[in-house]
Enzyme design. Structure first.
Site, PDB file in Angstrom:
ATOM      1  N   CYS A 115       0.818  -1.227   0.000  1.00 54.12           N
ATOM      2  CA  CYS A 115       0.000   0.000   0.000  1.00 54.12           C
ATOM      3  C   CYS A 115       0.843   1.264   0.000  1.00 54.12           C
ATOM      4  O   CYS A 115       0.314   2.357  -0.218  1.00 54.12           O
ATOM      5  CB  CYS A 115      -0.921  -0.003   1.203  1.00 54.12           C
ATOM      6  SG  CYS A 115      -1.897  -1.496   1.283  1.00 54.12           S
ATOM      7  N   HIS A 256      -3.178   6.802   3.379  1.00 51.00           N
ATOM      8  CA  HIS A 256      -3.571   5.550   2.733  1.00 51.00           C
ATOM      9  C   HIS A 256      -4.934   5.136   3.285  1.00 51.00           C
ATOM     10  O   HIS A 256      -5.170   5.185   4.491  1.00 51.00           O
ATOM     11  CB  HIS A 256      -2.533   4.469   3.008  1.00 51.00           C
ATOM     12  CG  HIS A 256      -3.005   3.100   2.635  1.00 51.00           C
ATOM     13  ND1 HIS A 256      -3.558   2.824   1.400  1.00 51.00           N
ATOM     14  CD2 HIS A 256      -3.058   1.943   3.342  1.00 51.00           C
ATOM     15  CE1 HIS A 256      -3.912   1.556   1.363  1.00 51.00           C
ATOM     16  NE2 HIS A 256      -3.622   1.003   2.522  1.00 51.00           N
ATOM     17  N   ASN A 286     -10.138  -0.705   0.545  1.00 47.84           N
ATOM     18  CA  ASN A 286      -8.686  -0.528   0.455  1.00 47.84           C
ATOM     19  C   ASN A 286      -8.222  -0.985  -0.931  1.00 47.84           C
ATOM     20  O   ASN A 286      -8.293  -2.172  -1.241  1.00 47.84           O
ATOM     21  CB  ASN A 286      -8.035  -1.368   1.564  1.00 47.84           C
ATOM     22  CG  ASN A 286      -6.519  -1.262   1.565  1.00 47.84           C
ATOM     23  OD1 ASN A 286      -5.919  -0.706   0.645  1.00 47.84           O
ATOM     24  ND2 ASN A 286      -5.909  -1.813   2.594  1.00 47.84           N
TER      25      ASN A 286
HETATM   26  N1  ACO Z   1     -17.806  -9.760   9.727  1.00 45.41           N
HETATM   27  C1  ACO Z   1     -18.232 -10.121  10.940  1.00 45.41           C
HETATM   28  N2  ACO Z   1     -17.411 -10.530  11.913  1.00 45.41           N
HETATM   29  C2  ACO Z   1     -16.100 -10.549  11.648  1.00 45.41           C
HETATM   30  C3  ACO Z   1     -15.578 -10.175  10.390  1.00 45.41           C
HETATM   31  C4  ACO Z   1     -16.496  -9.770   9.407  1.00 45.41           C
HETATM   32  N3  ACO Z   1     -16.119  -9.385   8.178  1.00 45.41           N
HETATM   33  N4  ACO Z   1     -14.249 -10.295  10.431  1.00 45.41           N
HETATM   34  C5  ACO Z   1     -13.912 -10.725  11.663  1.00 45.41           C
HETATM   35  N5  ACO Z   1     -15.047 -10.882  12.395  1.00 45.41           N
HETATM   36  C6  ACO Z   1     -15.150 -11.327  13.767  1.00 45.41           C
HETATM   37  C7  ACO Z   1     -13.979 -12.141  14.231  1.00 45.41           C
HETATM   38  O1  ACO Z   1     -14.116 -13.495  13.859  1.00 45.41           O
HETATM   39  C8  ACO Z   1     -14.052 -11.942  15.740  1.00 45.41           C
HETATM   40  O2  ACO Z   1     -15.033 -12.795  16.228  1.00 45.41           O
HETATM   41  P1  ACO Z   1     -14.824 -13.514  17.666  1.00 45.41           P
HETATM   42  O3  ACO Z   1     -14.712 -12.391  18.665  1.00 45.41           O
HETATM   43  O4  ACO Z   1     -16.066 -14.331  17.802  1.00 45.41           O
HETATM   44  O5  ACO Z   1     -13.565 -14.291  17.545  1.00 45.41           O
HETATM   45  C9  ACO Z   1     -14.570 -10.518  15.877  1.00 45.41           C
HETATM   46  O6  ACO Z   1     -15.165 -10.188  14.611  1.00 45.41           O
HETATM   47  C10 ACO Z   1     -13.496  -9.518  16.198  1.00 45.41           C
HETATM   48  O7  ACO Z   1     -12.392  -9.762  15.335  1.00 45.41           O
HETATM   49  P2  ACO Z   1     -11.086  -8.905  15.406  1.00 45.41           P
HETATM   50  O8  ACO Z   1     -10.100  -9.408  14.407  1.00 45.41           O
HETATM   51  O9  ACO Z   1     -10.668  -8.798  16.840  1.00 45.41           O
HETATM   52  O10 ACO Z   1     -11.657  -7.493  14.932  1.00 45.41           O
HETATM   53  P3  ACO Z   1     -10.954  -6.109  14.942  1.00 45.41           P
HETATM   54  O11 ACO Z   1     -11.682  -5.180  15.794  1.00 45.41           O
HETATM   55  O12 ACO Z   1      -9.472  -6.221  15.128  1.00 45.41           O
HETATM   56  O13 ACO Z   1     -11.196  -5.653  13.441  1.00 45.41           O
HETATM   57  C11 ACO Z   1      -9.985  -5.438  11.394  1.00 45.41           C
HETATM   58  C12 ACO Z   1     -10.644  -6.398  12.373  1.00 45.41           C
HETATM   59  C13 ACO Z   1     -11.050  -4.534  10.805  1.00 45.41           C
HETATM   60  C14 ACO Z   1      -9.343  -6.258  10.276  1.00 45.41           C
HETATM   61  C15 ACO Z   1      -8.918  -4.608  12.162  1.00 45.41           C
HETATM   62  O14 ACO Z   1      -8.042  -5.436  12.863  1.00 45.41           O
HETATM   63  C16 ACO Z   1      -8.140  -3.748  11.251  1.00 45.41           C
HETATM   64  O15 ACO Z   1      -8.636  -2.789  10.720  1.00 45.41           O
HETATM   65  N6  ACO Z   1      -6.846  -4.038  11.066  1.00 45.41           N
HETATM   66  C17 ACO Z   1      -6.049  -3.317  10.142  1.00 45.41           C
HETATM   67  C18 ACO Z   1      -6.141  -4.081   8.904  1.00 45.41           C
HETATM   68  C19 ACO Z   1      -5.961  -3.236   7.732  1.00 45.41           C
HETATM   69  O16 ACO Z   1      -6.528  -2.179   7.558  1.00 45.41           O
HETATM   70  N7  ACO Z   1      -5.158  -3.758   6.898  1.00 45.41           N
HETATM   71  C20 ACO Z   1      -4.999  -3.098   5.713  1.00 45.41           C
HETATM   72  C21 ACO Z   1      -3.641  -3.206   5.424  1.00 45.41           C
HETATM   73  S1  ACO Z   1      -3.592  -4.164   4.033  1.00 45.41           S
HETATM   74  C22 ACO Z   1      -2.903  -3.125   3.017  1.00 45.41           C
HETATM   75  O17 ACO Z   1      -2.978  -1.945   3.244  1.00 45.41           O
HETATM   76  C23 ACO Z   1      -2.463  -3.839   1.772  1.00 45.41           C
END
Ligand code: ACO
Length: 329
Positions: A115, A256, A286
């Protein structure tokens, strides 16, 4: 060789026609519009058609940028494409874009920095122009992330979209210079928190391992989140400090577009008012290397970029890579 200034002469963007909403995704994986919007700020994303490749998206954005800059494709001496989803592992997507633009003389290549790709290629092209070696460069961030998303994994597939953004950079006459500074970095020790593990020499995709999904993008979301906020904020602060400027001197920040919560946390850390921070992740998801140039084009089209407008671009991506650059339009 005579050192020259660099200016942004044109911008362009392209998003595929098909729009996929969060509700559409809820029909294929166990998710909801509410979950996706609350955690990421994303409402919808564009998805490329079958047979519509990264170079096709790049060329659409490139044509618009060339028209905006009033430069013929034949006059380009340098073409750089940033992408983590090349049309094929080899030959490079920069050369494929060059061919589609009917340019036969430019040096053309691709850069794979996740990214951060667009910020990296802005730095590379600006440096090559400033050195006096080149006058007209096309830089494009283009991605077909739908081709590496695992559509059975709700934790990743909801985050990404397809699209492309382009810019034309040209040498300026005299003292004028629109590249005010940059701060780039990388730490390969974290390469496995955000990557596509298979398909290269370390883990070839075979008939036996195909169903294990190593060909898809994988991510440790929470680790990425924390590292992204810190790296982007530190990079942005450093570039401002080195340029002797503060956030008050900046008109627009283009972060980004991965996640609205990351963007807000970075904005808070660098102390920039919310109305200066551009956000469009709600409409594109993204798109990796394409997010910043798509945003740049939207700002130009909205009339928010005038002569003298100072823009801070800041990104973070797989590698890990990060970078911030400061331009004056
Ligand atoms: N829909 C519903 N539930 C979901 C989903 C979904 N799409 N995805 C995960 N969950 C669930 C998980 O299974 C988990 O359930 P559990 O508590 O029963 O185990 C719960 O939601 C919480 O999951 P977490 O992973 O703890 O959620 P978090 O609050 O961390 O959010 C996210 C996840 C959005 C991916 C966050 O960690 C994030 O934004 N990280 C940064 C990732 C990012 O932006 N990467 C981009 C870089 S990639 C690049 O730029 C090329």
């Amino acid at each position: 060789m005579k050192f020259q200034g660099v200016k942004l002469s044109g911008t362009g963007a392209y998003a595929p026609e098909k729009v996929v909403t969060n509700d559409d995704l809820a029909k294929i994986v166990d998710t909801s519009d509410e979950w996706i919007q609350t955690r990421t700020g994303i409402r919808e994303r564009h998805i490329a058609a079958e047979g519509e490749n990264t170079s096709d998206l790049a060329v659409e954005a490139a044509r618009e940028a060339l028209e905006d800059a009033n430069i013929a494709a034949q006059d380009l001496e340098l073409i750089i494409v940033a992408t983590l989803t090349p049309d094929k592992p080899f030959a490079n997507t920069g050369s494929l874009v060059q061919a589609k633009l009917d340019n036969t003389k430019a040096m053309a290549f691709s850069v794979e920095a996740g990214c951060t790709g667009f910020v990296y290629i802005y730095e590379i092209a600006a440096g090559m122009i400033a050195s006096g070696l080149y006058k007209n460069a096309l830089i494009v961030g283009a991605e077909k992330l739908s081709s590496v998303a695992n559509w059975e994994d709700r934790t990743t597939c909801v985050l990404f979209g397809d699209g492309a953004g382009a810019a034309v950079l040209t040498a300026t006459a005299g003292e004028e210079n629109g590249y005010l500074g940059s701060n780039m970095g990388s730490d390969g020790n974290y390469s496995d928190i955000l990557h596509i593990p298979g398909g290269g020499t370390s883990l070839p995709i075979t008939v036996e391992n195909y169903h294990e999904g190593h060909q898809f993008l994988q991510m440790k979301g929470q680790e990425v989140f924390k590292l992204a906020v810190n790296a982007m904020a530190n990079s942005a602060k450093s570039v401002l400090e080195e340029a002797g400027l503060t956030v008050d001197d900046i008109d627009i920040v283009i972060p980004h577009q991965a996640n609205v919560r990351i963007i807000n946390a970075v904005g808070k850390k660098i102390g920039v008012p919310e109305d200066k921070v551009y956000i469009n992740v709600d409409r594109y998801g993204n798109t990796s290397a394409a997010t910043i140039p798509i945003a740049l084009r939207e700002l130009v089209e909205a009339g928010r970029v005038q002569k003298g407008t100072k823009i801070l671009m800041v990104a973070f991506g797989g590698g890990l890579t990060w970078g911030a650059s400061l331009i004056e339009c």
